[in-house]
Every structure is written in structure tokens, then in C-alpha cells.
Design a protein around this motif. Structure first.
Motif, PDB file in Angstrom:
ATOM      1  N   ALA A 202       5.424   1.516   2.642  1.00  0.00           N
ATOM      2  CA  ALA A 202       5.215   0.260   2.991  1.00  0.00           C
ATOM      3  C   ALA A 202       4.104  -0.459   2.475  1.00  0.00           C
ATOM      4  CB  ALA A 202       4.974  -0.186   4.586  1.00  0.00           C
ATOM      5  N   HIS A 203       3.025   0.411   1.938  1.00  0.00           N
ATOM      6  CA  HIS A 203       1.892  -0.389   1.572  1.00  0.00           C
ATOM      7  C   HIS A 203       1.315   0.440   0.079  1.00  0.00           C
ATOM      8  CE1 HIS A 203       1.544  -2.859   5.094  1.00  0.00           C
ATOM      9  NE2 HIS A 203       1.678  -1.394   5.752  1.00  0.00           N
ATOM     10  N   PRO A 204       2.190   0.501  -0.933  1.00  0.00           N
ATOM     11  CA  PRO A 204       1.760   1.497  -1.880  1.00  0.00           C
ATOM     12  C   PRO A 204       0.526   0.670  -2.869  1.00  0.00           C
ATOM     13  CG  PRO A 204       3.676   0.108  -2.610  1.00  0.00           C
ATOM     14  CD  PRO A 204       3.653  -0.049  -0.772  1.00  0.00           C
ATOM     15  N   GLU A 205       0.258  -0.477  -2.398  1.00  0.00           N
ATOM     16  CA  GLU A 205      -0.794  -1.147  -3.286  1.00  0.00           C
ATOM     17  C   GLU A 205      -2.188  -0.578  -2.962  1.00  0.00           C
ATOM     18  OE1 GLU A 205      -0.326  -3.480   0.816  1.00  0.00           O
ATOM     19  OE2 GLU A 205       1.114  -2.462  -0.929  1.00  0.00           O
ATOM     20  N   HIS A 206      -2.457  -0.065  -1.614  1.00  0.00           N
ATOM     21  CA  HIS A 206      -3.518   0.548  -1.111  1.00  0.00           C
ATOM     22  C   HIS A 206      -3.912   2.180  -1.585  1.00  0.00           C
ATOM     23  CE1 HIS A 206      -4.661  -2.563   1.243  1.00  0.00           C
ATOM     24  NE2 HIS A 206      -3.845  -2.455   2.372  1.00  0.00           N
TER      25      HIS A 206
ATOM     26  N   VAL B  80       3.996  12.956   7.377  1.00  0.00           N
ATOM     27  CA  VAL B  80       4.903  11.950   7.909  1.00  0.00           C
ATOM     28  C   VAL B  80       4.553  10.368   7.969  1.00  0.00           C
ATOM     29  CG1 VAL B  80       6.734  11.420   9.549  1.00  0.00           C
ATOM     30  CG2 VAL B  80       6.202  13.893   9.218  1.00  0.00           C
ATOM     31  N   THR B  81       3.138  10.418   8.575  1.00  0.00           N
ATOM     32  CA  THR B  81       2.650   9.138   8.670  1.00  0.00           C
ATOM     33  C   THR B  81       2.243   8.336   7.489  1.00  0.00           C
ATOM     34  OG1 THR B  81       0.611  10.069   9.314  1.00  0.00           O
ATOM     35  CG2 THR B  81       2.201   9.593  11.272  1.00  0.00           C
ATOM     36  N   VAL B  82       1.568   9.274   6.676  1.00  0.00           N
ATOM     37  CA  VAL B  82       0.943   8.620   5.399  1.00  0.00           C
ATOM     38  C   VAL B  82       2.356   8.156   4.306  1.00  0.00           C
ATOM     39  CG1 VAL B  82      -1.375   9.639   5.694  1.00  0.00           C
ATOM     40  CG2 VAL B  82       0.316  10.747   4.211  1.00  0.00           C
TER      41      VAL B  82
ATOM     42  N   ASP C 108      -1.463   2.185  11.992  1.00  0.00           N
ATOM     43  CA  ASP C 108      -3.222   2.721  12.177  1.00  0.00           C
ATOM     44  C   ASP C 108      -3.724   3.086  10.852  1.00  0.00           C
ATOM     45  OD1 ASP C 108      -2.958   2.131  14.796  1.00  0.00           O
ATOM     46  OD2 ASP C 108      -3.295   4.428  15.506  1.00  0.00           O
ATOM     47  N   VAL C 109      -2.781   3.930  10.019  1.00  0.00           N
ATOM     48  CA  VAL C 109      -3.361   4.422   8.711  1.00  0.00           C
ATOM     49  C   VAL C 109      -3.675   2.958   7.817  1.00  0.00           C
ATOM     50  CG1 VAL C 109      -2.843   5.610   6.535  1.00  0.00           C
ATOM     51  CG2 VAL C 109      -2.301   6.426   8.995  1.00  0.00           C
ATOM     52  N   ASN C 110      -2.637   2.286   8.065  1.00  0.00           N
ATOM     53  CA  ASN C 110      -2.752   0.738   7.127  1.00  0.00           C
ATOM     54  C   ASN C 110      -4.023   0.224   7.648  1.00  0.00           C
ATOM     55  OD1 ASN C 110      -1.750  -1.233   5.200  1.00  0.00           O
ATOM     56  ND2 ASN C 110      -1.408  -2.412   6.940  1.00  0.00           N
ATOM     57  N   ALA C 111      -4.204  -0.051   8.950  1.00  0.00           N
ATOM     58  CA  ALA C 111      -5.425  -0.882   9.358  1.00  0.00           C
ATOM     59  C   ALA C 111      -6.776  -0.157   8.986  1.00  0.00           C
ATOM     60  CB  ALA C 111      -5.455  -0.756  10.886  1.00  0.00           C
ATOM     61  N   ALA C 112      -6.600   1.218   8.783  1.00  0.00           N
ATOM     62  CA  ALA C 112      -7.878   1.937   8.255  1.00  0.00           C
ATOM     63  C   ALA C 112      -8.001   1.540   6.627  1.00  0.00           C
ATOM     64  CB  ALA C 112      -7.731   3.235   8.416  1.00  0.00           C
TER      65      ALA C 112
ATOM     66  N   SER D  74       5.426   8.079  14.867  1.00  0.00           N
ATOM     67  CA  SER D  74       5.045   8.089  13.323  1.00  0.00           C
ATOM     68  C   SER D  74       5.002   6.851  12.793  1.00  0.00           C
ATOM     69  CB  SER D  74       6.176   8.939  12.419  1.00  0.00           C
ATOM     70  OG  SER D  74       6.106  10.114  13.249  1.00  0.00           O
ATOM     71  N   ASP D  75       5.739   5.952  13.293  1.00  0.00           N
ATOM     72  CA  ASP D  75       5.695   4.332  12.593  1.00  0.00           C
ATOM     73  C   ASP D  75       4.321   3.829  13.184  1.00  0.00           C
ATOM     74  OD1 ASP D  75       8.167   4.415  11.252  1.00  0.00           O
ATOM     75  OD2 ASP D  75       9.303   4.167  12.856  1.00  0.00           O
TER      76      ASP D  75
END
Length: 371
Positions: free
Chosen positions: A214-218, A206-208, A179-183, A173-174
């Protein structure tokens, strides 16, 4: 298990297949891979391993199959409702993380550049193709594209059309959250827009959720569809890869008391298209890291809702066997102001593909995204 697509069916889905292989156009540099015509391509599916599969595929096959040499000249009321009269552009974008090629594709209306973006993240066994079901107007991706979105589909490392991984436990999951953040970073680079809406389904919630923390700015708005808020039950996952089968691909569809698929809830042809695409894109195995994460006690929370700062929609059916409904019904207490909860009576884990409910699902989702 065998591949179920005949030579004729392979020709019918040729344009769709090339999307993942790079065999059509020059997808490697992000150019257009294909333009989808009026109605999605539908394979003629046959299986000697699934009881009734040939019969089911024949039910309505005459009116459902789309022949590549023929063009639809009439648009039904249902096609008008779903935007099936439009043409759609599929654009694959190169993305590499940790040495693994990640499949990232944008679906949009061909007749204009989208002004907003949404990223759809799949669950634990099968990949992002399930958001773009090539049958009638079931494609959630096309529905969103028709409403002005650039719709981004991502396959996590080891899944679907992304590169393989040596260790099936690696994409947990982490790992998937990164990977989601890279996308997301690639999408912002291409679109010039810092924020996008993000939808995760099943394990994808779970992943999103971890990505969002960690990355709410996106993120503009977050959607947790069929959220795995806690463990689905203790089970020791010892194999790094899950063996995929037709039966497993179809097991989320609701059944009657006698164990047969409930045709009143899921279209028989849709089930055949769904399962054949799972075989085509996902093959015989998929990584088990996410499954090991969620196969834990129901008392163990997997999503920290209090860590999410973005406005969130939680949406699900009320007949989903994987959900902890006590946590689902209480979720708004921890989510930010303006978050919403939508529970669709009668719907299951695949409510967005169930014929009594999928229009309702689409409408509730779009109402929330438009607010």
C-alpha cells in the motif's frame, strides 16, 4: 506465573526499564531517554516455575552479569566485532493512532546522527524488545545502529509498551499494517528522509508486506525474516487475548530429542533474559487478531509477493516449523528483480538469536542492506 526479577536484578535493568515507563528523562516530547553504556544490562533471573531455570541462569552468570556501579574497562574481540564498545542513544517519539499510544523508539550511536533508517516490526505475541536482547552482542538493533542506522522499534497497538486495546481481535494484520504506516510517516517527518529499510519478523512479515503493497514510497529495501507466506495450520482462535507463559515465550528455541533445550544452539542465559523480558514488557496477555489471521490452512496464502514492488530479502533458517518451504524456495519468481533469498542451515524461527548462527544472520542481512 510470577515476575522473575529480584530487587538486585531490577536495579541492574533500571535504565532499560525506564525506557518504556517514561520514568527517566522526558521521553514524551521525543528527547533522549537514556544512553546505554558499554555492555547491555543483564538481569539475574530466577524462576520457580521453569525446571533448571536457576541452574541455567547461574551458568556463566558470574562473567555475564553487569553491575551498574562498575564500568567495563576491557573490550573483548567479540565486543569489538559487534560494536559493543560504543554507546547508544534511545529516543522515544510520541505517536498516536486511532486513540492508542504507540511505542516508537529510535536506537542510534550516541556519537553521531544516523544517515539512514530501518524500522523493525515484531511478531504476533511478543513485542519489539526481542530485537534488542540485552545480553552479550545478540542485540540486532545495536548491531544495525553500529553500522550507521537509526534503528526504529515499533510496538503494534495492544502489544508491549503500546497502549492497550479493548478488543484483542482489533489489531489484525491489516490494522497492524496501518500502525506500521503511521510509524513510517513519523520517521520520515523526523529524519527528513522519505525512504527507510523495513524488516518484519514472523507475523511481522505479513503486516509489513501489506504495508509495502500500500505504501511502497516509504521503503528502500524490504526484509522478510521467517516469512509466514501461508497459513500455519487451521486452528479456531476464539479468545481475543492470548495467555502468555514462560513456556510459550521459550518454545521457539530448539530442543534435543529428549525434549530439553539444546544448549549448543541457544545460550541458557540468553533464554532466561529473553523470557524475563517477555514477561516484563508483554505481561500475561497479548492481542490475538494476528494469530487468528495466520491460524488458517497451509494452502491459504497470507502474503501476496507479486504486490511488492520494493527489492526484498527473504531470510530464514531451514529448521523453522512455521514456514512453508515450498513457497519460500519459490519466492524470487514473484518478487522484484534484485531480490534475494538466504536460508541458514540449522537455524530455526529465532535464528538471529541462536549462537551458532546469529553472526551469520547479521552478516547476511548487512551485506544485503549495503548493496
Amino acid at each position: 506465573m510470577r515476575k522473575w526479577l529480584s530487587a538486585a536484578a531490577a536495579a541492574a535493568v533500571g535504565m532499560m526499564v525506564c525506557l518504556g515507563t517514561g520514568g527517566c528523562g522526558n521521553g514524551a516530547d521525543g528527547r533522549v531517554l537514556q544512553t546505554a553504556q558499554t555492555a547491555p544490562m543483564l538481569p539475574t533471573v530466577k524462576s520457580s516455575e521453569t525446571p533448571g531455570a536457576e541452574t541455567e541462569a547461574k551458568n556463566g552468570a558470574a562473567e555475564a552479569e553487569v553491575h551498574p556501579e562498575k564500568e567495563n574497562t576491557e573490550t573483548s574481540a567479540e565486543e569489538k566485532r559487534s560494536g559493543c564498545s560504543a554507546e547508544y542513544e534511545y529516543r522515544e517519539v510520541p505517536l498516536v493512532r486511532n486513540g492508542v499510544d504507540l511505542h516508537l523508539v529510535r536506537i542510534s550511536r550516541e556519537d553521531g546522527e544516523p544517515e539512514k533508517d530501518i524500522l523493525l516490526v515484531h511478531g504476533v505475541t511478543y513485542s519489539s524488545h526481542e530485537f534488542d536482547i540485552p545480553y552479550q552482542d545478540y542485540s540486532l538493533a545495536r548491531k544495525l545502529a553500529e553500522n550507521g542506522y537509526g534503528v526504529w522499534l515499533l510496538d503494534i497497538a495492544g502489544f508491549g509498551q503500546s497502549g492497550t486495546v479493548g478488543d484483542g481481535f482489533l489489531p489484525d494484520s491489516d490494522y497492524a499494517a496501518e500502525d506500521v504506516n503511521a510509524a513510517a510517516e513519523k520517521i520520515t517527518e523526523i529524519s527528513g528522509r522519505e525512504k527507510m529499510d523495513v524488516l518484519g519478523w514472523s507475523w511481522g512479515t505479513v503486516t509489513v508486506s501489506r504495508f509495502a503493497a500500500a505504501h511502497p514510497e516509504h521503503i528502500g529495501k524490504l526484509v522478510l525474516y521467517a516469512p509466514i507466506l501461508s497459513g500455519v495450520g487451521e486452528f479456531e482462535v476464539t479468545e481475543p487475548f492470548h495467555r502468555n507463559t514462560w513456556e510459550h515465550a521459550a518454545e521457539d528455541f530448539q530442543k534435543t530429542k529428549d525434549g530439553a533445550f539444546d544448549d549448543a544452539v541457544s545460550d541458557p542465559v540468553l533464554r532466561e533474559v529473553w523470557c524475563s523480558n517477555c514477561w516484563h514488557y508483554d505481561g500475561e496477555s497479548s492481542p490475538n487478531g494476528g494469530r487468528r489471521d495466520i491460524c488458517v490452512a497451509a494452502s491459504r496464502k497470507l502474503i501476496d509477493l507479486s504486490a511488492i514492488s520494493n527489492r526484498t530479502l527473504v531470510i530464514c533458517g531451514d529448521q523453522d516449523p512455521y514456514l512453508n518451504y515450498d513457497l519460500v524456495k519459490d519466492c524470487l519468481r514473484e518478487l522484484p528483480e534484485g531480490s534475494e533469498l538466504e536460508i541458514i542451515p540449522g537455524g530455526s524461527h529465532v535464528v538471529y538469536a541462536e549462537k551458532p548462527y546469529y553472526h551469520d544472520f547479521q552478516d547476511r542481512l548487512l551485506r544485503y542492506l549495503s548493496r
